[in-house]
Structures are given as C-alpha cells and as structure tokens.
Design a protein around this motif. Structure first.
Motif, PDB file in Angstrom:
ATOM      1  N   VAL A   1       2.698  -6.162  -1.061  1.00 44.91           N
ATOM      2  CA  VAL A   1       2.680  -5.711   0.542  1.00 44.91           C
ATOM      3  C   VAL A   1       3.829  -4.445   0.751  1.00 44.91           C
ATOM      4  O   VAL A   1       3.753  -3.690   1.079  1.00 44.91           O
ATOM      5  N   VAL A   2       4.885  -5.064   0.277  1.00 45.11           N
ATOM      6  CA  VAL A   2       6.245  -4.224   0.349  1.00 45.11           C
ATOM      7  C   VAL A   2       5.958  -3.013  -0.506  1.00 45.11           C
ATOM      8  O   VAL A   2       6.446  -1.923   0.088  1.00 45.11           O
ATOM      9  N   ALA A   3       5.274  -3.171  -1.487  1.00 48.52           N
ATOM     10  CA  ALA A   3       5.196  -1.856  -2.481  1.00 48.52           C
ATOM     11  C   ALA A   3       4.104  -0.850  -1.741  1.00 48.52           C
ATOM     12  O   ALA A   3       4.455   0.345  -1.626  1.00 48.52           O
ATOM     13  N   VAL A   4       3.164  -1.385  -1.244  1.00 39.86           N
ATOM     14  CA  VAL A   4       2.046  -0.515  -0.364  1.00 39.86           C
ATOM     15  C   VAL A   4       2.833   0.254   0.633  1.00 39.86           C
ATOM     16  O   VAL A   4       2.707   1.310   0.741  1.00 39.86           O
ATOM     17  N   LEU A   5       3.368  -0.647   1.548  1.00 42.61           N
ATOM     18  CA  LEU A   5       4.073  -0.216   2.557  1.00 42.61           C
ATOM     19  C   LEU A   5       5.145   1.062   2.219  1.00 42.61           C
ATOM     20  O   LEU A   5       5.419   2.065   2.765  1.00 42.61           O
ATOM     21  N   THR A   6       5.914   0.641   1.123  1.00 42.94           N
ATOM     22  CA  THR A   6       7.050   1.625   0.737  1.00 42.94           C
ATOM     23  C   THR A   6       6.367   2.923   0.252  1.00 42.94           C
ATOM     24  O   THR A   6       6.863   4.050   0.619  1.00 42.94           O
ATOM     25  N   SER A   7       5.134   2.858  -0.496  1.00 40.10           N
ATOM     26  CA  SER A   7       4.722   4.032  -0.924  1.00 40.10           C
ATOM     27  C   SER A   7       3.924   4.813  -0.117  1.00 40.10           C
ATOM     28  O   SER A   7       3.867   5.907  -0.033  1.00 40.10           O
ATOM     29  N   TRP A   8       3.662   4.129   1.011  1.00 42.60           N
ATOM     30  CA  TRP A   8       2.766   4.858   2.149  1.00 42.60           C
ATOM     31  C   TRP A   8       4.053   5.482   2.812  1.00 42.60           C
ATOM     32  O   TRP A   8       3.807   7.033   3.278  1.00 42.60           O
ATOM     33  N   ILE A   9       5.174   5.031   3.121  1.00 43.42           N
ATOM     34  CA  ILE A   9       6.119   5.942   3.769  1.00 43.42           C
ATOM     35  C   ILE A   9       6.679   6.804   3.146  1.00 43.42           C
ATOM     36  O   ILE A   9       6.981   8.343   3.529  1.00 43.42           O
ATOM     37  N   TRP A  10       6.990   6.510   1.961  1.00 43.26           N
ATOM     38  CA  TRP A  10       7.828   7.663   1.018  1.00 43.26           C
ATOM     39  C   TRP A  10       6.712   8.520   0.164  1.00 43.26           C
ATOM     40  O   TRP A  10       7.355   9.501   0.072  1.00 43.26           O
TER      41      TRP A  10
END
Length: 301
Positions: free
Chosen positions: A254-263
């Motif tokens: 979940v953190v990976a998806v959110l981070t890749s979304w933002i970054w």
C-alpha cells in the motif's frame, strides 16, 4: 503472544520507509545510475553510517562469536545481497508499485518458515489471515500490472527477493538473543556489502553523469531503508513473534503504491485500493491469532 506496542511501532517504521524505497530505486535507475552501482552506493552509505556509530565514544560492539560468524555471513549474502540484487535489477523492467506488490508476498514465506524453523504456533486465524493477505496482494498486483511494463525475468528476480529476505527475517531471530539489534544489523550490512564490490568499476563516473534527483534518491535509500529500516525491523523481531510481525509487511504494498503515485505519478486503480484494504484486513486477522494458545517455548519462558 500479541503484537505489543514496541514491536508494532518499530515494524511500522520499517514498513513505511521500505515501501517508499521502491519508488526511490526507480528514480535512481531512471536518473542514470546503473542497477549495480546503485546497490553498491546505497550500501557503502549504510556501511559508513554503522562504522561511524560503532566508533562513537561509549559504544561497544562485541565481536560475533566463532560459531555465529559463518551464519551471519551466509544470512547476509542471502537476505541482503541476493535480495537487493533481485529487487534492483528487477526494477529495471518492473514498475515501483508492482515491485511493492510482489515483495508483499514475503510474509507468506516468513510465516511458514517461522512455523517450521522456529516452531512458532500459527492458529487457524493466522492461516486465514495469511490467505486473506495473499489475496489482497494478488488483487493489488492485478490492478497495477495492467498499466505497467514488466517482463518475466524481472518478476522472477523480485519474487526471488521476497523469498530470500524471509529467510533473513526468520533465521536472524535466534541471533537477536545474543546480539543487540544495532549490532546485528551492522554486521549484516557490512557482510552484505562485500559481494556488491563487483560493481565498483565505473562507480564514480556513473554517479558523475547521474541526475541530482537520482543521487538524492540513492542517499535516501542508503540512509533510511537500508540502515534505519533494518535496524528498526530487528528491534521489532526481538520484541515479538516473527510470524506475527511479518504480517505487518502486508502494508508495504500500500505504501509502495501511494509513494509511486505521488513521486512517479503512477496512479493506483480502484482495484489496487480494494486490494490494499483486503491486505490490511489480513494483517488484522493475523494479529488476532495471538489469542490462540502459545507455543511450548513461550510457555516455558
């Protein structure tokens, strides 16, 4: 044993910064740093941090016992060297979000190894939780791969990373009874760095031609996911059961998806969000298994 607050906080810190590392690796690769040089650079940074810490006045690092030296070396090469080789080279063709999903399968291996190696009891709720978590990871993967480029070799490399890191998480548990979490993390980092020196030729030249964002990303993953992340995870393992703590890794995708979304502007799909909810539900179910009967070892303690 139920997941106590110390283990939960330390494991949460590790999961959050590890989840962000996949996007940072992707940024480093896209910014001109080769996979091999990126691995070596981040571990040179992490090794340097632990050397500075060990040399601080008042800090005493006890040397590994003769019987533990080979075990630490082998675990480092398996759980550190092979893991980062698989993930970093795999991310050359697999997106950051998808990588996080694939690595999310790691808790399944960790829990199974904890049952058969550490003789930890996994109740019915624990098995159900693992199943729910795996389904959640599968849903996230399906929702991510539709818009991501990947190939079979990259996926296999990343899945190898998920397997070998679970070996480290489980087999380091007995070592935490003889060494502090910081000591053990430092030894794993130093030993795990050694194989990466095969990538040393051309390192300086490669970094000179990389973008500033790539350099900063490499510094980030060298300090946080590599040094701090493994240290906090070792502390968590020393404070709780490996199979229960490993369930926290279900949050990492979940953190990976959110981070890749933002970054990286990799927008998560609704399927990915649903998968994240399912994965977190699996974490809750696995934690509830702590109400099951304890193991013989725990009763004796």
């Amino acid at each position: 044993m139920y997941l106590n607050s110390k283990a939960f906080i330390m494991a949460s810190i590790s999961v959050v910064i590890w989840g962000s590392s996949f996007a940072a690796i992707r940024v480093g690769l896209q910014g001109g740093i080769s996979a091999g040089h990126l691995i070596l650079f981040r571990y040179l940074i992490a090794s340097g941090i632990f050397i500075l810490y060990a040399l601080r006045p008042g800090v005493k690092f006890k040397l590994p016992k003769k019987g533990d030296f080979l075990k630490i070396l082998i675990l480092s090469w398996i759980g550190i060297s092979l893991y980062h080789f698989g993930v970093t080279f795999g991310e050359q063709t697999v997106s950051a979000g998808t990588t996080g999903m694939l690595i999310g399968s790691g808790p399944i291996f960790t829990a199974l190894l904890a049952v058969f190696v550490l003789k930890e009891y996994l109740g019915v709720k624990g098995w159900i939780g693992l199943g729910i978590g795996f389904i959640g990871i599968f849903i996230i993967t399906m929702g991510t791969t539709g818009s991501s480029h990947q190939n079979l070799s990259g996926v296999l490399l990343i899945l190898m990373g998920a397997l070998v890191t679970s070996v480290l998480f489980v087999y380091q548990k007995p070592l935490l009874k003889r060494y502090s979490s910081i000591e053990l993390t430092a030894y794993f980092t130093w030993a795990g760095t050694l194989p990466f020196f095969i990538f040393f030729p051309g390192l300086i030249q490669n970094l000179q031609h990389a973008t500033m964002e790539a350099i900063l990303s490499a510094l980030y993953i060298g300090i946080f996911p590599t040094a701090i992340g493994y240290a906090t995870w070792a502390i968590a393992l020393s404070a709780g059961k490996a199979s229960t703590i490993s369930s926290m890794l279900y949050i990492e995708p979940v953190v990976a998806v959110l981070t890749s979304w933002i970054w990286l502007q990799e927008l998560p799909t609704m399927i990915s969000i649903i998968g994240g909810i399912v994965a977190i539900s699996g974490v809750i179910v696995v934690n509830l298994k702590g109400k099951q009967r304890p193991t013989i070892t725990e009763t004796a303690a």
